[in-house]
Scaffold this motif. Structure first.
Motif, PDB file in Angstrom:
ATOM      1  N   VAL A  94      90.612  89.510  40.248  1.00 14.08           N
ATOM      2  CA  VAL A  94      90.114  88.574  41.263  1.00 14.08           C
ATOM      3  C   VAL A  94      90.601  88.982  42.652  1.00 14.08           C
ATOM      4  CG1 VAL A  94      90.234  86.189  42.081  1.00 14.08           C
ATOM      5  CG2 VAL A  94      89.873  86.646  39.655  1.00 14.08           C
ATOM      6  N   THR A  95      91.859  89.388  42.751  1.00 15.19           N
ATOM      7  CA  THR A  95      92.410  89.821  44.043  1.00 15.19           C
ATOM      8  C   THR A  95      91.716  91.082  44.538  1.00 15.19           C
ATOM      9  OG1 THR A  95      94.557  88.903  43.389  1.00 15.19           O
ATOM     10  CG2 THR A  95      94.528  90.405  45.264  1.00 15.19           C
ATOM     11  N   LEU A  96      91.463  92.007  43.624  1.00 14.24           N
ATOM     12  CA  LEU A  96      90.767  93.245  43.987  1.00 14.24           C
ATOM     13  C   LEU A  96      89.369  92.939  44.530  1.00 14.24           C
ATOM     14  CD1 LEU A  96      90.796  96.424  41.712  1.00 14.24           C
ATOM     15  CD2 LEU A  96      88.915  95.890  43.230  1.00 14.24           C
ATOM     16  N   ALA A  97      88.659  92.050  43.853  1.00 10.54           N
ATOM     17  CA  ALA A  97      87.320  91.671  44.314  1.00 10.54           C
ATOM     18  C   ALA A  97      87.374  91.026  45.695  1.00 10.54           C
ATOM     19  CB  ALA A  97      86.679  90.713  43.308  1.00 10.54           C
ATOM     20  N   SER A  98      88.401  90.211  45.937  1.00 10.46           N
ATOM     21  CA  SER A  98      88.541  89.562  47.248  1.00 10.46           C
ATOM     22  C   SER A  98      88.735  90.587  48.353  1.00 10.46           C
ATOM     23  CB  SER A  98      89.733  88.589  47.219  1.00 10.46           C
ATOM     24  OG  SER A  98      89.552  87.596  46.235  1.00 10.46           O
ATOM     25  N   GLY A  99      89.545  91.610  48.078  1.00 12.62           N
ATOM     26  CA  GLY A  99      89.741  92.663  49.066  1.00 12.62           C
ATOM     27  C   GLY A  99      88.453  93.407  49.374  1.00 12.62           C
ATOM     28  N   TYR A 187      81.170  98.401  48.950  1.00 12.84           N
ATOM     29  CA  TYR A 187      82.263  97.495  48.594  1.00 12.84           C
ATOM     30  C   TYR A 187      81.757  96.146  48.092  1.00 12.84           C
ATOM     31  CZ  TYR A 187      85.866 100.767  49.951  1.00 12.84           C
ATOM     32  OH  TYR A 187      86.699 101.862  49.990  1.00 12.84           O
ATOM     33  N   LEU A 188      80.568  95.742  48.505  1.00 15.61           N
ATOM     34  CA  LEU A 188      79.965  94.546  47.898  1.00 15.61           C
ATOM     35  C   LEU A 188      79.640  94.805  46.432  1.00 15.61           C
ATOM     36  CD1 LEU A 188      77.524  93.153  50.640  1.00 15.61           C
ATOM     37  CD2 LEU A 188      79.636  92.087  49.790  1.00 15.61           C
ATOM     38  N   LEU A 189      79.129  95.991  46.134  1.00 18.12           N
ATOM     39  CA  LEU A 189      78.841  96.348  44.746  1.00 18.12           C
ATOM     40  C   LEU A 189      80.129  96.371  43.913  1.00 18.12           C
ATOM     41  CD1 LEU A 189      76.253  99.243  45.284  1.00 18.12           C
ATOM     42  CD2 LEU A 189      75.780  96.926  44.462  1.00 18.12           C
ATOM     43  N   LEU A 190      81.199  96.904  44.482  1.00 21.53           N
ATOM     44  CA  LEU A 190      82.472  96.933  43.776  1.00 21.53           C
ATOM     45  C   LEU A 190      82.999  95.532  43.510  1.00 21.53           C
ATOM     46  CD1 LEU A 190      84.421  99.868  45.499  1.00 21.53           C
ATOM     47  CD2 LEU A 190      83.666  99.743  43.124  1.00 21.53           C
ATOM     48  N   ALA A 191      82.873  94.650  44.497  1.00 21.28           N
ATOM     49  CA  ALA A 191      83.333  93.272  44.316  1.00 21.28           C
ATOM     50  C   ALA A 191      82.578  92.594  43.178  1.00 21.28           C
ATOM     51  CB  ALA A 191      83.147  92.484  45.615  1.00 21.28           C
TER      52      ALA A 191
END
Length: 411
Positions: A94-99, A187-191
């Motif tokens: 969740v933290t990774l996605a937020s970043g 980075y949107l795709l990664l999130a």
């Protein structure tokens, strides 16, 4: 170190099957943080051009990313003591996605400090994943084969490293815009992917592992247990290994762009970066087999010596020979992290999560060593700046050789 399933310590066919399934699930996490970490190698030259940065300023990307390991790993270790390895994995995702999501406003506002903030948050998620997943994988089986098992997981990590430069080249360097906004879509795709994996992991029924302090000397109740002094040699080795590996990857595109190296354009150089990480992937698959039959510390010492020789070629030669030499270092980096990590946490018992946190804290080498090479590159040139990672491998070779000799004496 000894770990047992929370419900029972009896080994059964069902337990073995669950352990194999858990290992496969964990490898997806190794892939994710490998992918995210290697994407920095594409982000650095892109932001350097977009914001007209010096080499030292551009290396602030790695300082913020890997600096998070130093600041957050001890907290992550203590958090995992409370919520468990699986809880740490969910929090990390969740933290990774937020970043990743923070990259959108950072690009929209074209603010370099906000990019660095997003990288710090993203790296906080990766830190939680590292502190959770590394000891979890090491515990899923015999301690004798822990380095081999972790090498295999790290091979999947290297697959992420290998694919990320190709992903970045296709979506960042080939984007219609050449400014900071080119990073928004990737980075949107990664999130989105990280959030999907979070949902999947929340539904998986994985073994709950807990530490069994069988190998730790007990102290009186009013005295805290302390990590053994030799453990800190492994901390230094992790610091220097990660620093050297990340520093080389961070400078590859700018190094290959030098006229005497062939003046590669950014997209072509990005492909060569994937070769660097691809070599590490192949080396880790090979290492998973090799370290089952040859002492992992001996392999580590030999690989460090070869890396030193290749860096001497990188610094003294030009053209294709120098390019191939620096790319080849990736293969010999392959078994370094799993070998140092498993050697470091061996026998820590109920201090394993704390030791894992400190070893992951040492990944701050990925922040400081590239910064030192950036300072060197600004003063003596990119090619000669590779003296910085070379010195790191000198320590690793000495560390591995000494511990290998000690292991032979103890036998």
């Amino acid at each position: 170190m000894a770990f047992i399933p929370a419900a029972t310590s009896t080994s059964t066919t069902a337990d073995t099957g669950r352990s194999h399934f858990a290992f496969l699930a964990m490898t997806s996490l190794f892939f994710i943080w490998g992918f995210v970490t290697a994407l920095n190698d594409i982000l650095i030259p892109h932001l350097k051009a977009a914001f007209a940065l010096s080499y030292t300023q551009a290396m602030l990307v790695q300082l913020c990313f890997f600096g998070a390991y130093f600041l957050l790993s001890p907290l992550a270790g203590r958090l995992i003591e409370r919520i468990g390895f699986l809880g740490g994995i969910l929090a990390g995702l969740v933290t990774l996605a937020s970043g990743c999501l923070l990259f959108y406003p950072a690009a929209e506002l074209a603010t370099y400090p906000l990019f660095l903030t997003a990288l710090f948050v993203l790296a906080g998620g990766v830190t939680l994943l590292q502190v959770s997943a590394n000891p979890y994988v090491a515990a899923l089986g015999s301690a004798r084969t822990a380095a081999s098992r972790l090498s295999l997981a790290q091979a999947v990590n290297s697959l992420g490293h290998t694919l990320a430069p190709l992903f970045g080249a296709a979506l960042i360097f080939a984007a219609a815009q050449s400014d900071a906004k080119a990073v928004q879509l990737p980075y949107l795709l990664l999130a989105g992917f990280c959030l999907l994996v979070t949902v999947i992991f929340a539904r998986l029924k994985l073994p709950v592992l807990q530490s069994e302090p069988t190998n730790v000397t007990r102290t009186t109740s009013d005295q805290p247990q302390r990590l053994p002094l030799p453990f800190y040699g492994a901390v230094a080795a992790i610091f220097l290994y990660v620093g050297a590996e990340v520093s080389i990857g961070s400078f590859l595109i700018n190094y290959l762009a030098l006229p005497e190296l062939g003046a590669f354009n950014e997209q072509t150089a990005s492909t060569w970066v994937s070769y660097y990480w691809g070599g590490a992937m192949l080396g880790r698959f090979a290492g998973a087999v090799i370290t089952r039959y040859i002492n992992a510390l001996l392999v580590l010492a030999l690989y460090a010596v070869v890396a030193i020789a290749l860096l001497l070629l990188t610094m003294s030669q030009t053209g294709m020979l120098a390019a191939v030499a620096v790319i080849s270092i990736g293969f010999f980096n392959s078994i370094m992290f799993p070998t140092i990590f498993t050697h470091g946490i061996a026998g820590l018992g109920n201090l394993t999560s704390r030791g894992s946190g400190l070893l992951c804290q040492a990944i701050v080498g990925g922040a400081l060593v590239p910064l030192m090479q950036g300072v060197a590159a600004d003063s003596i040139g990119v090619q000669h700046s590779f003296i910085v990672p070379l010195l790191a491998y000198v320590y690793i070779a000495g560390f591995a050789g000494w511990h290998w000799r000690q292991s032979r004496v103890s036998v």
